[in-house]
Write a protein that holds these residues in place. Structure first.
Motif, short mmCIF file in Angstrom:
data_model
loop_
_atom_site.label_atom_id
_atom_site.label_comp_id
_atom_site.label_asym_id
_atom_site.label_seq_id
_atom_site.Cartn_x
_atom_site.Cartn_y
_atom_site.Cartn_z
N ALA A 84 0.94 -1.26 -0.07
CA ALA A 84 0.00 0.15 -0.19
C ALA A 84 0.96 1.51 -0.11
O ALA A 84 2.00 1.18 0.41
CB ALA A 84 -0.90 0.15 1.36
N ASP A 85 0.24 2.18 -0.45
CA ASP A 85 1.19 3.30 -0.52
C ASP A 85 1.62 3.96 0.77
O ASP A 85 2.94 4.45 0.97
CB ASP A 85 0.33 4.61 -1.09
N ARG A 86 0.77 3.88 1.92
CA ARG A 86 1.22 4.09 3.04
C ARG A 86 2.47 3.24 3.60
O ARG A 86 3.21 3.77 4.37
CB ARG A 86 0.03 4.05 4.08
N GLU A 87 2.51 2.01 3.31
CA GLU A 87 3.61 1.11 3.78
C GLU A 87 4.91 1.55 2.96
O GLU A 87 5.97 1.33 3.44
CB GLU A 87 3.39 -0.25 3.37
N THR A 116 5.43 4.73 1.74
CA THR A 116 5.91 5.98 2.49
C THR A 116 6.68 5.79 3.86
O THR A 116 7.78 6.60 3.92
CB THR A 116 4.62 6.79 2.61
N GLY A 117 6.38 4.71 4.50
CA GLY A 117 7.01 4.78 5.67
C GLY A 117 8.69 4.38 5.46
O GLY A 117 9.38 4.54 6.34
N TRP A 118 8.94 3.70 4.40
CA TRP A 118 10.25 3.21 4.24
C TRP A 118 11.00 4.42 3.24
O TRP A 118 12.23 4.39 3.04
CB TRP A 118 10.39 2.06 3.17
N ASN A 119 10.12 5.43 2.69
CA ASN A 119 10.73 6.28 1.69
C ASN A 119 11.06 7.86 2.80
O ASN A 119 10.44 8.39 2.70
CB ASN A 119 9.79 6.86 0.91
#
Length: 184
Positions: free
Chosen positions: A31-34, A36-39
């Protein structure tokens, strides 16, 4: 410097893509939110710096609480790396690599602190705290004044003493040219 993150990101994306999930028989699309957490990486030009700000004064407080035990009260080192001093030493036989003498871009200082520090609790500092510690280290190295407050825009404009100290590597075996067909 960014290669491990690229490998991790590529692996995560491959395994979490519908094709990767089918190929390996496990996983699900990320998912995008997943993602984003690594970015969280920050480029040398400041791309990726988050909103926030911090002052030299605030940075001293955070540094004293979270950094001084490893890097010394004023960044002198022991037991961990020295962070202050050494400007001009890179061309001598006794090189001293510090934030002030070695690092060519100020945003990468933020990036490193944000991702890897404090050693016993990486990624535990807020963006404001990371900006503050970065400001304090830049001040200790004589790069910004004692009353400075930094944010993404200001940090991207800071000129580091060793900005011109890195040159492109001209060896033919270090290029990133990709060959897909009829490679020599």
């Amino acid at each position: 410097m960014y290669m491990p993150k690229l490998i991790i990101a590529a692996t995560v994306l491959a395994l979490s893509s519908p094709v990767g999930a089918q190929m390996y028989g496990f996983g699900k699309p990320a998912a995008d939110r997943e993602i984003t957490g690594w970015n969280i990486d920050v480029s040398p030009d400041g791309k990726g710096l988050p909103a926030g700000r911090g002052s030299v004064t605030q940075g001293k407080v955070v540094y004293d609480l979270t950094c001084a035990a490893c890097h010394g009260a004023k960044g002198e080192g022991k037991p961990a790396d020295r962070l202050v001093g050494g400007v001009g030493s890179l061309t001598t036989a006794r090189r001293i690599r510090t934030v002030g003498s070695y690092w060519p871009y100020a945003p990468t200082i933020y990036d490193y602190i944000n991702r890897a520090m404090p050693y016993n609790s990486p990624q535990s500092l807020t963006p404001d705290q990371v900006y503050a510690v970065t400001a304090y280290l830049l001040h200790l190295n004589g790069i910004i004044g004692a009353d400075a407050v930094i944010d993404a825009e200001i940090l991207s404009k800071v000129q580091m003493p060793n900005r011109a100290g890195f040159i492109a590597d001209g060896r033919p075996d270090t290029s990133n040219a990709r060959c897909r067909v009829d490679c020599k």
